[in-house]
Design an enzyme around this catalytic site. Structure first.
Site, PDB file in Angstrom:
ATOM      1  N   LYS A  59     -16.785  -5.527  17.318  1.00  0.00           N
ATOM      2  CA  LYS A  59     -16.994  -6.170  16.018  1.00  0.00           C
ATOM      3  C   LYS A  59     -15.653  -6.483  15.339  1.00  0.00           C
ATOM      4  O   LYS A  59     -14.733  -5.663  15.405  1.00  0.00           O
ATOM      5  CB  LYS A  59     -17.804  -5.184  15.158  1.00  0.00           C
ATOM      6  CG  LYS A  59     -18.136  -5.631  13.767  1.00  0.00           C
ATOM      7  CD  LYS A  59     -18.943  -4.561  13.034  1.00  0.00           C
ATOM      8  CE  LYS A  59     -18.057  -3.717  12.143  1.00  0.00           C
ATOM      9  NZ  LYS A  59     -18.576  -3.499  10.798  1.00  0.00           N
ATOM     10  N   LYS A  72     -12.154  -4.463   9.503  1.00  0.00           N
ATOM     11  CA  LYS A  72     -10.928  -4.237   8.715  1.00  0.00           C
ATOM     12  C   LYS A  72     -10.050  -3.186   9.371  1.00  0.00           C
ATOM     13  O   LYS A  72      -8.832  -3.184   9.195  1.00  0.00           O
ATOM     14  CB  LYS A  72     -11.295  -3.719   7.324  1.00  0.00           C
ATOM     15  CG  LYS A  72     -12.002  -4.693   6.441  1.00  0.00           C
ATOM     16  CD  LYS A  72     -12.483  -3.972   5.165  1.00  0.00           C
ATOM     17  CE  LYS A  72     -13.481  -4.798   4.400  1.00  0.00           C
ATOM     18  NZ  LYS A  72     -14.425  -3.991   3.615  1.00  0.00           N
ATOM     19  N   LYS A 101     -17.551   5.944  12.873  1.00  0.00           N
ATOM     20  CA  LYS A 101     -16.475   6.113  11.889  1.00  0.00           C
ATOM     21  C   LYS A 101     -15.907   7.523  11.891  1.00  0.00           C
ATOM     22  O   LYS A 101     -14.717   7.723  11.666  1.00  0.00           O
ATOM     23  CB  LYS A 101     -16.946   5.718  10.483  1.00  0.00           C
ATOM     24  CG  LYS A 101     -17.188   4.226  10.379  1.00  0.00           C
ATOM     25  CD  LYS A 101     -17.026   3.675   8.985  1.00  0.00           C
ATOM     26  CE  LYS A 101     -16.976   2.157   9.071  1.00  0.00           C
ATOM     27  NZ  LYS A 101     -17.059   1.462   7.816  1.00  0.00           N
TER      28      LYS A 101
HETATM   29  N1  AQP Z   1     -17.924  -8.374  12.115  1.00  0.00           N
HETATM   30  C1  AQP Z   1     -18.875  -8.624  11.227  1.00  0.00           C
HETATM   31  N2  AQP Z   1     -19.759  -9.618  11.421  1.00  0.00           N
HETATM   32  C2  AQP Z   1     -20.732  -9.902  10.503  1.00  0.00           C
HETATM   33  N3  AQP Z   1     -20.859  -9.220   9.338  1.00  0.00           N
HETATM   34  C3  AQP Z   1     -19.989  -8.212   9.105  1.00  0.00           C
HETATM   35  N4  AQP Z   1     -19.829  -7.362   8.078  1.00  0.00           N
HETATM   36  C4  AQP Z   1     -18.786  -6.533   8.308  1.00  0.00           C
HETATM   37  N5  AQP Z   1     -18.240  -6.817   9.489  1.00  0.00           N
HETATM   38  C5  AQP Z   1     -18.954  -7.854  10.017  1.00  0.00           C
HETATM   39  C6  AQP Z   1     -20.681  -7.390   6.891  1.00  0.00           C
HETATM   40  O1  AQP Z   1     -19.852  -7.454   5.745  1.00  0.00           O
HETATM   41  C7  AQP Z   1     -20.529  -6.789   4.670  1.00  0.00           C
HETATM   42  C8  AQP Z   1     -19.591  -5.862   3.980  1.00  0.00           C
HETATM   43  O2  AQP Z   1     -19.023  -4.951   4.863  1.00  0.00           O
HETATM   44  P1  AQP Z   1     -18.246  -3.698   4.261  1.00  0.00           P
HETATM   45  O3  AQP Z   1     -16.898  -4.066   3.831  1.00  0.00           O
HETATM   46  O4  AQP Z   1     -19.070  -3.065   3.244  1.00  0.00           O
HETATM   47  O5  AQP Z   1     -18.184  -2.672   5.400  1.00  0.00           O
HETATM   48  P2  AQP Z   1     -17.889  -2.659   6.876  1.00  0.00           P
HETATM   49  O6  AQP Z   1     -19.092  -3.166   7.614  1.00  0.00           O
HETATM   50  O7  AQP Z   1     -17.509  -1.268   7.130  1.00  0.00           O
HETATM   51  O8  AQP Z   1     -16.663  -3.659   7.091  1.00  0.00           O
HETATM   52  P3  AQP Z   1     -15.651  -3.577   8.267  1.00  0.00           P
HETATM   53  O9  AQP Z   1     -14.735  -4.699   8.128  1.00  0.00           O
HETATM   54  O10 AQP Z   1     -16.323  -3.488   9.571  1.00  0.00           O
HETATM   55  O11 AQP Z   1     -14.860  -2.253   7.943  1.00  0.00           O
HETATM   56  P4  AQP Z   1     -14.512  -1.066   8.886  1.00  0.00           P
HETATM   57  O12 AQP Z   1     -13.405  -1.526   9.752  1.00  0.00           O
HETATM   58  O13 AQP Z   1     -14.109   0.000   7.935  1.00  0.00           O
HETATM   59  O14 AQP Z   1     -15.768  -0.754   9.681  1.00  0.00           O
HETATM   60  C9  AQP Z   1     -21.740  -6.084   5.278  1.00  0.00           C
HETATM   61  O15 AQP Z   1     -22.886  -6.876   4.995  1.00  0.00           O
HETATM   62  C10 AQP Z   1     -21.467  -6.101   6.743  1.00  0.00           C
HETATM   63  O16 AQP Z   1     -22.659  -6.161   7.498  1.00  0.00           O
END
Ligand code: AQP
Length: 339
Positions: free
Chosen positions: A201, A204, A117
């Site tokens: 992965k 968002k 990140k």
């Molecule tokens: N691709 C994924 N597959 C399975 N689980 C996922 N999670 C996120 N992406 C995947 C799970 O969703 C929960 C909440 O995630 P979050 O919003 O707290 O944070 P994040 O992991 O940072 O989400 P993003 O979408 O991946 O955001 P960015 O793009 O900012 O990195 C967690 O349980 C996570 O494991």
């Protein structure tokens, strides 16, 4: 001897940072629903985590309501599980500070999510982003939670929470005061991958909207994104092991399996020998069938923000009844003055 008997308790959360996607749904929210009948569950909207990167203050509270709406629309029952905003329970930040003094810099330096990140600009990243996993440990241990349903991307952070719990218990000679929490990572899609690149992965922050299916996508959006999803020219095999070198195919089969509560082998039993011309329309149908009602219910809930606010308020009150005594006892253990 243990200070406290640890009953099975589940804690997890999602950041209010924008459009929820299928990875968040399958990795976290759908599993929240599966656990609520068998466990005492607390599901928070982790807004303290969200501000580790800049957020629009005018949008953040509404984004928090959106996550609460997603939990409810997916089937979390707020009579059973506490749904609340992390910032409404000040004990999260209080315990996180104590844990900042327990965790070691060397442990945090190994966290791959910070590296991903912060990228090349790590000197400019917030200190909050760096200590994010320490706050996550506080989120879990504040409730003496024993189980944490998360996607596979959070496995390393969970290991850090386990290390912090163990070190605190040992440093202060309070064996078992904090339970060593177990990650609940599993099912056929623990890591949902991008629809444009099966090695990345679904997230968002991916600049391509075609890389992810969001909980707000219309049926037409879903159909378009699946049609455009990257695949390969081979027919589907009958054995899931044969998907190992085909990341895009493996991802789509995993999504189908998770949404239809089957294993990958069960899905392949129906589609072996067929190409994506046949599989993609079937996958689109399952997606629309499962996500359409969630989208509609979310829209209804968001039209009644006072109901969502009441849910969040009740959830925070309940969370504080657990968090308050744990922080009070933690402060005694650390030796802080208390009247
Ligand atoms: N691709 C994924 N597959 C399975 N689980 C996922 N999670 C996120 N992406 C995947 C799970 O969703 C929960 C909440 O995630 P979050 O919003 O707290 O944070 P994040 O992991 O940072 O989400 P993003 O979408 O991946 O955001 P960015 O793009 O900012 O990195 C967690 O349980 C996570 O494991």
């Amino acid at each position: 001897m243990s200070d406290i008997h640890h009953m099975p308790r589940v804690l997890s959360g999602v950041q209010p940072t924008g459009n929820l996607h299928l990875g968040n749904y399958l990795g976290a929210i759908k599993r929240f629903v599966d656990l609520q009948d068998s466990h005492d569950c607390l599901y928070c909207v982790v807004d303290l985590h969200a501000i580790t990167v800049p957020q629009d203050p005018k949008a953040l509270a509404q984004q928090t309501r959106e996550i609460a709406a997603a939990y409810l629309a997916a089937g979390v029952d707020d009579g059973q599980a506490a749904i609340f905003a992390q910032s409404a329970v000040p004990e999260h930040a209080e315990l996180a500070w104590i844990f900042n003094c327990v965790a070691r810099i060397g442990w945090l330096n190994r966290m791959t999510q910070f590296k991903d990140k912060a990228g090349k600009n790590k000197e400019k990243a917030s200190v909050g982003l760096y200590v994010y996993p320490v706050l996550m440990a506080a989120d879990i241990l504040l409730y003496h939670a024993t189980h944490v349903p998360v996607g596979e991307d959070q496995k390393q952070h969970l290991e850090l929470a386990r290390d912090i719990a163990g070190k605190f218990n040992q440093d202060f000679n309070v064996p078992d005061f904090f339970p060593i929490p177990e990650p609940l990572i599993g099912g056929p899609a623990p890591r949902v991958m991008s629809l444009r690149d099966g090695t990345q992965k679904m997230s968002k922050s991916d600049p391509s909207d075609l890389s992810r299916i969001t909980l707000k996508d219309s049926d037409d959006d879903i159909a378009k994104k699946i049609k455009k999803a990257k695949t390969d020219p081979e027919p589907l095999p009958d054995n899931p092991d044969d998907l190992a070198a085909r990341p895009e195919a493996d991802n789509l089969v995993g999504i189908f399996a998770a949404l239809s509560d089957q294993t990958k082998a069960e899905v392949l039993a129906n589609y072996a020998g067929q190409g994506f011309g046949a599989f993609k329309p079937a996958l689109t149908e399952v997606l629309i069938d499962r996500l359409g009602p969630v989208r509609q219910k979310m829209a209804q809930l968001l039209a009644e923000p006072q109901h969502l606010d009441a849910t969040l308020m009740r959830g925070a009150e309940r969370a504080r009844t657990i968090a308050g005594p744990v922080v009070k006892r933690t402060k005694e253990i650390v030796g802080f003055w208390q009247a």
